[in-house]
Design a protein around this motif. Structure first.
Motif, PDB file in Angstrom:
ATOM      1  N   ALA A  76     -66.902 -34.708 -58.416  1.00 46.14           N
ATOM      2  CA  ALA A  76     -67.571 -35.765 -57.644  1.00 46.14           C
ATOM      3  C   ALA A  76     -67.578 -35.370 -56.170  1.00 46.14           C
ATOM      4  CB  ALA A  76     -66.842 -37.087 -57.825  1.00 46.14           C
ATOM      5  N   HIS A  77     -68.630 -35.737 -55.489  1.00 53.12           N
ATOM      6  CA  HIS A  77     -68.675 -35.518 -54.044  1.00 53.12           C
ATOM      7  C   HIS A  77     -69.578 -36.560 -53.405  1.00 53.12           C
ATOM      8  CE1 HIS A  77     -72.554 -32.878 -53.700  1.00 53.12           C
ATOM      9  NE2 HIS A  77     -72.739 -33.893 -54.498  1.00 53.12           N
ATOM     10  N   ARG A  78     -69.661 -36.541 -52.096  1.00 50.74           N
ATOM     11  CA  ARG A  78     -70.506 -37.510 -51.384  1.00 50.74           C
ATOM     12  C   ARG A  78     -71.075 -36.861 -50.128  1.00 50.74           C
ATOM     13  NH1 ARG A  78     -65.761 -41.493 -48.902  1.00 50.74           N
ATOM     14  NH2 ARG A  78     -64.678 -39.835 -47.786  1.00 50.74           N
ATOM     15  N   HIS A  79     -72.160 -37.395 -49.672  1.00 54.77           N
ATOM     16  CA  HIS A  79     -72.815 -36.939 -48.430  1.00 54.77           C
ATOM     17  C   HIS A  79     -73.790 -38.008 -48.002  1.00 54.77           C
ATOM     18  CE1 HIS A  79     -75.911 -35.886 -51.318  1.00 54.77           C
ATOM     19  NE2 HIS A  79     -75.091 -35.033 -51.918  1.00 54.77           N
ATOM     20  N   GLY A  80     -74.638 -37.687 -47.039  1.00 52.55           N
ATOM     21  CA  GLY A  80     -75.585 -38.662 -46.518  1.00 52.55           C
ATOM     22  C   GLY A  80     -76.701 -38.979 -47.504  1.00 52.55           C
ATOM     23  N   PHE A 121     -70.055 -41.604 -53.833  1.00 53.47           N
ATOM     24  CA  PHE A 121     -69.679 -40.473 -54.674  1.00 53.47           C
ATOM     25  C   PHE A 121     -70.681 -40.347 -55.812  1.00 53.47           C
ATOM     26  CE2 PHE A 121     -65.535 -41.512 -52.777  1.00 53.47           C
ATOM     27  CZ  PHE A 121     -65.225 -40.260 -52.277  1.00 53.47           C
ATOM     28  N   HIS A 122     -70.919 -39.120 -56.233  1.00 52.33           N
ATOM     29  CA  HIS A 122     -71.753 -38.928 -57.426  1.00 52.33           C
ATOM     30  C   HIS A 122     -71.254 -37.691 -58.164  1.00 52.33           C
ATOM     31  CE1 HIS A 122     -73.737 -37.299 -53.832  1.00 52.33           C
ATOM     32  NE2 HIS A 122     -74.134 -36.290 -54.581  1.00 52.33           N
ATOM     33  N   GLN A 123     -71.470 -37.715 -59.480  1.00 47.49           N
ATOM     34  CA  GLN A 123     -70.887 -36.691 -60.342  1.00 47.49           C
ATOM     35  C   GLN A 123     -71.805 -36.493 -61.535  1.00 47.49           C
ATOM     36  OE1 GLN A 123     -66.807 -37.634 -61.164  1.00 47.49           O
ATOM     37  NE2 GLN A 123     -66.314 -35.524 -61.739  1.00 47.49           N
TER      38      GLN A 123
HETATM   39 FE   LIG Z   1     -74.775 -34.392 -53.945  1.00 50.89          FE
END
Ligand SMILES: [Fe+2]
Length: 367
Positions: free
Chosen positions: A245-249, A290-292
Motif C-alpha cells: 500500500a502507498h499514498r500520494h497526491g 492509501f491504495h493497494q
Molecule cells: Fe499510487
C-alpha cells in the motif's frame, strides 16, 4: 479606517463551482463520477461538438480537479476536428488504429501512426488532428489531461483554446519526434528506470524492469513524454501477488491493461473502498488515500498510470510519493506492518475463484 455596510453589497457570489466545472458542463457530453469505471469500452458516449466525434468525461473523485480524463470515439473512416490547448494530454488508444497529424502554428505538419495499446503525449499547445485508419471500425481512445489545473488557474476559455504561443522547448517540429525510439535513464537514488519517448507502440507488451521497493514481485517503467510535467508509468505484478500500500497526491489515472484483480483505497483510519477490475477498468485513488493492488487472476496484472505530476525532468516538487515506509516519514506500508485483514481478504478473494494463495508470502520475501 473606512467601514463597509450591508447597504454597499454589490450582490451575491455564486457557490463553489469552479471554472473547470462550468466548462465541463458546457461541453454537453455524459460525465462519469465516483471512484471507478468498470469498463472503458462500455461507457456511454454523446455527440461532442468541439471534437467532432463522440465522447464522455470521466471526472472521478480522485482527480480533485488536478487531472481529468475522457473517452472519445472516431467514426469508421472518419477524423476529429483539429485541436490545440494550453493543457497537457496523454492519449491511450483503447481500440482501433489510425494516425495523428501534429504541427506548431505556421510550421510543417508531421504524421505518425498508432494502434490499440499505443500511448503518446500531445506537446503543450501544439495543433493536432486524429484520424481513424479503418473504414469499418470506430477508434476509441482515452485522454488524460491537466485541464482542470489550467482552466481553473486562468479561468479564460479563449486563452486556453486560442492561444498562439508556441512552446518550442517542448516541440519545435523536429522530424522523428513521434518515432518509437527512446532513451533509457536511471533515476537518482532509485532503482526505477525511466524511458524518454513520445510514442510507446503498445503498453501491453512494453519491456519493464524489476522494481523490488514496491513489493509483490513487480516490475515497472516510468515515462517522460513530450517534455511535460505529467508523468506516466506501467506497472506489472505476478499471479498471486499484491503490491505494498502507498499514498500520494491526487490525479493518478489508472487504466488496467491486462489481468484481473481488485484494488483497495482508503483514507488513513477510514473505510476501504473496494474496486474490482479487469482489462479496461479505470480508477483514480483520491489524494493521500492509501491504495493497494491485488492480482487474483491467472496471468500477470498490468496497469498504466497517467499522473498529474511525477516527471523527473520537470518536477512539480514533492507531489509524488516517497518509497520510504510510514515509520520513516514515508508513504508506504510495509507488508510486515499492514493490517492482517488485508491478507485475509486476499485469501478469501482467491479462494472464491478457486485459487490457492501460494505466492504472496514467497513474493513478500523477495521484496
Ligand atoms: Fe499510487
Amino acid at each position: 479606517m473606512s467601514m463597509v455596510s450591508d447597504e454597499q453589497l454589490a450582490g451575491e457570489l455564486s457557490g463553489d463551482v469552479s471554472s473547470y466545472e462550468r466548462w465541463l458542463q458546457s461541453e454537453n457530453i455524459p460525465v462519469y463520477r465516483g471512484y471507478s469505471v468498470e469498463d472503458l469500452s462500455r461507457v456511454n458516449l454523446g455527440p461532442w461538438a468541439r471534437k467532432g466525434g463522440k465522447g464522455c468525461f470521466i471526472n472521478l473523485i480522485g482527480g480533485e480537479q488536478s487531472t481529468d480524463s475522457y473517452v472519445c470515439e472516431i467514426a469508421p473512416g472518419g477524423s476529429l476536428k483539429p485541436q490545440k490547448h494550453l493543457f497537457e494530454e496523454f492519449v491511450l488508444i483503447l481500440q482501433g488504429r489510425g494516425a495523428t497529424t501534429i504541427w506548431n502554428e505556421g510550421g510543417p505538419k508531421q504524421t505518425f501512426e498508432w494502434q490499440e495499446g499505443s500511448l503518446f503525449a500531445i506537446p503543450l499547445n501544439a495543433s493536432y488532428q486524429h484520424f481513424n485508419g479503418q473504414g469499418d471500425k470506430p477508434v476509441r481512445y482515452l485522454g488524460s489531461t491537466n485541464a482542470p489545473l489550467t482552466i481553473n488557474l486562468y479561468h479564460n476559455i479563449d486563452f486556453i483554446f486560442n492561444n498562439s504561443y508556441v512552446f518550442k522547448d517542448r516541440f519545435s517540429g523536429e522530424e522523428g519526434y513521434f518515432s518509437t525510439r527512446g532513451k533509457l535513464y536511471s533515476v537518482a537514488n532509485q532503482t526505477v528506470r525511466s524511458w524518454e519517448s513520445n510514442l510507446i507502440p503498445d503498453v501491453r507488451d512494453f519491456k519493464l524492469f524489476e522494481l523490488k521497493v514496491r513489493g509483490g514481485g513487480g516490475s515497472s517503467v516510468i515515462f517522460e513524454m513530450a517534455n511535460g510535467t505529467m508523468a506516466a508509468h506501467i506497472s506489472e505484478f505476478p499471479v498471486g501477488g499484491y503490491k505494498k500500500a502507498h499514498r500520494h497526491g491526487p490525479g493518478a489515472n489508472i487504466i488496467i491493461a491486462g489481468g484481473q484483480g481488485y484494488s483497495l483505497m482508503w483514507p488513513e483510519g477510514g473505510q476501504r473502498v473496494h474496486v474490482p477490475w479487469q482489462e479496461g477498468s479505470f480508477f483514480v485513488p483520491p489524494g493521500r488515500w492509501f491504495h493497494q493492488h491485488f492480482n487474483t487472476g491467472s496471468e500477470p496484472a498490468r496497469y498504466v498510470a497517467l499522473k498529474f505530476s511525477g516527471s523527473r525532468k520537470y518536477s512539480m516538487g514533492r507531489t509524488s510519493m516517497s518509497t520510504e515506509s510510514l515509520y520513516n516519514a514515508g508513504d508506504q506500508i510495509e507488508y510486515e506492518v499492514e493490517d492482517p485483514e488485508i491478507g485475509a481478504l486476499f485469501e478469501k478473494e482467491m479462494a472464491a475463484k478457486g485459487f490457492q494463495v501460494k505466492m504472496p508470502y514467497a513474493v513478500k520475501k523477495q521484496s
